[in-house]
Design an enzyme around this catalytic site. Structure first.
Site, PDB file in Angstrom:
ATOM      1  N   LYS A   1       0.777  -0.992  -0.079  1.00 43.23           N
ATOM      2  CA  LYS A   1      -0.060   0.082  -0.034  1.00 43.23           C
ATOM      3  C   LYS A   1       0.951   1.156   0.115  1.00 43.23           C
ATOM      4  CE  LYS A   1      -1.774   1.577   3.966  1.00 43.23           C
ATOM      5  NZ  LYS A   1      -1.455   2.722   4.242  1.00 43.23           N
ATOM      6  N   ASN A   2       1.915   1.343   0.775  1.00 48.93           N
ATOM      7  CA  ASN A   2       2.384   2.583   1.182  1.00 48.93           C
ATOM      8  C   ASN A   2       3.634   2.819  -0.039  1.00 48.93           C
ATOM      9  OD1 ASN A   2       0.967   2.955   3.054  1.00 48.93           O
ATOM     10  ND2 ASN A   2       2.556   2.435   4.730  1.00 48.93           N
TER      11      ASN A   2
ATOM     12  N   CYS B   1      -6.163   7.666   8.478  1.00 44.11           N
ATOM     13  CA  CYS B   1      -5.945   7.284   9.828  1.00 44.11           C
ATOM     14  C   CYS B   1      -5.791   8.312  10.900  1.00 44.11           C
ATOM     15  CB  CYS B   1      -5.052   5.941   9.922  1.00 44.11           C
ATOM     16  SG  CYS B   1      -5.551   4.503   9.280  1.00 44.11           S
TER      17      CYS B   1
ATOM     18  N   ARG C   1      -0.983  14.287  13.168  1.00 43.56           N
ATOM     19  CA  ARG C   1      -0.268  13.998  12.053  1.00 43.56           C
ATOM     20  C   ARG C   1      -0.473  15.356  10.947  1.00 43.56           C
ATOM     21  NH1 ARG C   1      -2.006   8.765   9.216  1.00 43.56           N
ATOM     22  NH2 ARG C   1       0.202   8.802   8.633  1.00 43.56           N
TER      23      ARG C   1
ATOM     24  N   ASP D   1       3.864   0.459  12.384  1.00 40.82           N
ATOM     25  CA  ASP D   1       2.711  -0.403  11.941  1.00 40.82           C
ATOM     26  C   ASP D   1       2.791  -1.704  12.541  1.00 40.82           C
ATOM     27  OD1 ASP D   1       2.313   1.806   9.630  1.00 40.82           O
ATOM     28  OD2 ASP D   1       4.331   1.038   9.324  1.00 40.82           O
TER      29      ASP D   1
ATOM     30  N   ARG E   1      -8.715  -0.506   3.804  1.00 39.37           N
ATOM     31  CA  ARG E   1      -7.909   0.637   3.389  1.00 39.37           C
ATOM     32  C   ARG E   1      -6.445  -0.006   3.091  1.00 39.37           C
ATOM     33  NH1 ARG E   1      -8.480   5.975   6.490  1.00 39.37           N
ATOM     34  NH2 ARG E   1      -6.989   6.527   4.829  1.00 39.37           N
TER      35      ARG E   1
END
Ligand code: EPU
Length: 445
Positions: free
Chosen positions: A22-23, A116, A121, A307, A421
């Site tokens: 994903k990242n 998220c 953030r 994570d 997600r």
């Protein structure tokens, strides 16, 4: 919101293939703004965040065709330089279009990013760095938009005050088309950043790592199309490794990237986990004996990733003795703790002694909420039992699924959309490994 209904107790056994990371995927998609030529992306994970970002890109004028996990992006007609509030606020990564839009179109308007909820953030490090390159960026608190303008982005030396993964990537996406050379100091070292560098170089960029935590970007005037395959998701690999250990099973992971998982594999084996290298890209995960307690501190590369700490906490509920997890990257990543306690876990917050917290923590110390602790203590082993729990963010979702798989009885894990997600069809893949899991819509509960 959908719910996962899970009956725990089954050992997970069998084979699973990792999806694309994903990242990496999200940033690769944004790179399509940098060229008029088509970008062919293979191994695209079909995730909610990917589809949201495709909507953002479409709103700007980037078209795409999707065939299975292969995506072709084409940016021939970018006309709009404003990210719509509704879709932009859905994921934090949408703010990363700021760099390429300023570099190529000299203007951009982006909403304050969502994503998220892991604390405040902010994106102050991204904004300051783009300003260093000559952009003028103002935040309007009345409409929640950043307004950016740049006649020309100019190469310069930028020192990030603290690590920032997507901040480093935003600057790569901007500096690649800037005039002159940009040197990023204190740049993020995560392997996902290297993947973006590789893609940009495949498009004609001139970027290299010029020292520890340093990246040099020689600006080019034009980029061309490329074909690129997204690396497998190492966060998924960690999730499946822990699923095997927690349920006492054995999972063979295909597409394994254990070469970039040393920071996980070391504590995993010290805690009793086992990994066997079947071949270069296949790894079997299991457990030998009872898990042993560990003390984990999350950090940027090359440390134990933030994570992984939430699913790791479930593993530690099964260890005999006391384990600790000290989260230093985000100021609020323990949303799962209260839910795990409902399932019988013994977890307490505590405040570790830190000499210079302003420097020590990766987040901006002033962003923290008073009274919130950065560390937990887990005392095990606990016999986890079924409960009705709520998912508050992506990794917390994977965590509660793992806990329910290890627990006795039938659990209801609400908030499946958070998991969508970052994990493609998690319930189908876990069911193939023997999990008793099904997804139920609200109307059928
Ligand atoms: N931060 C600031 N200001 C900034 C940038 C960051 O205060 O301008 C703070 C953040 O709030 C955070 C810390 O600094 O407390 C680190 O932030 P960083 O920028 O490194 O993280 P990120 O780019 O927001 C990415 C991943 C995360 C992953 C972290 C750490 C993406 C899209 N997200 O986040 O992934 O946990 O790096 O490696 O790449 C996930 O996949 O679940 C996830 C959250």
């Amino acid at each position: 919101m959908d719910t996962f209904v899970i009956t725990g107790g089954n050992k997970l056994l069998g084979d699973v293939t990792l999806g694309g990371a994903k990242n990496v995927a999200l940033k690769v998609l944004i790179a399509s703004l940098l060229t008029d030529e088509p970008l062919h992306i293979q191994n695209l994970p079909l995730l909610a965040d990917v589809f949201s970002l495709l909507e953002v890109l479409k709103s700007l004028g980037v078209t795409h065709t999707l065939d299975g996990h292969t995506l072709t992006l084409r940016n021939e007609h970018v006309q709009n330089l404003t990210v719509p509030l509704e879709v932009g606020a859905r994921l934090r990564t949408s703010s990363m279009v700021l760099g390429p839009l300023l570099a190529r179109y000299h203007e951009a308007k982006i909403p304050n990013p969502g994503g998220c909820r892991l604390g405040a953030r902010p994106i102050d490090r991204h904004i300051e760095a783009l300003r260093d390159m000559g952009a003028s960026i103002e935040y309007n608190s009345d409409d929640g938009y950043f307004y950016g303008k740049a006649e020309k982005l100019r190469g310069t030396t930028i020192t990030f005050p603290k690590n920032t993964h997507t901040g480093t990537e935003t600057l790569l996406l901007a500096a690649v088309l800037a005039e002159g050379t940009t040197v990023l100091k204190n740049a993020a070292e995560e392997v996902e950043v290297d993947e973006l560098i590789a893609l940009l170089n495949a498009m004609g960029g001139a970027i290299h790592r010029s020292g520890p935590r340093e990246i040099t970007i020689v600006g080019v005037s034009k980029l061309h199309g490329a074909t690129y395959s997204i690396m497998p998701d190492r966060n998924e690999e960690v999730t499946f490794a822990l699923a095997a250990a927690i349920t006492g099973g054995r999972i063979v992971v295909h597409g394994s990237r254990r070469d970039v998982l040393q920071a996980f594999l070391e504590p995993f084996t010290s805690a009793g986990g086992v990994y066997e290298a079947v071949d270069d890209t296949t790894t079997a995960y299991s457990i030998k004996g009872d898990p042993k307690p560990t003390d984990i501190v999350t950090t940027a590369h090359p440390g134990f990733m933030t994570d992984w700490q939430a699913p790791w906490a479930v593993f530690m509920t099964q260890a005999k003795g006391t384990s600790t997890i000290h989260e230093t990257v985000f100021e609020s990543r323990f949303s799962y703790v209260g839910e795990l306690k409902k399932m019988g876990a013994h977890i307490n917050f505590f405040a570790p002694e830190v000499k210079n917290p302003k420097e020590f923590y990766n987040f901006n110390w002033n962003d923290r909420v008073e009274g919130h602790h950065q560390a937990i203590q887990i005392t095990g082993p606990s016999k986890l039992h079924n409960a009705v729990v709520d998912i508050h963010d992506l990794r917390a979702g994977a965590t509660l699924i793992l806990a329910a798989l290890a627990a006795s009885g039938e659990s209801y894990v609400h908030g499946a959309e958070h998991v969508d997600r970052g994990y493609e069809q998690i319930e189908t893949r876990l069911a193939l490994l023997g999990a008793n899991i099904r997804r139920v819509g609200q109307e059928n509960l």
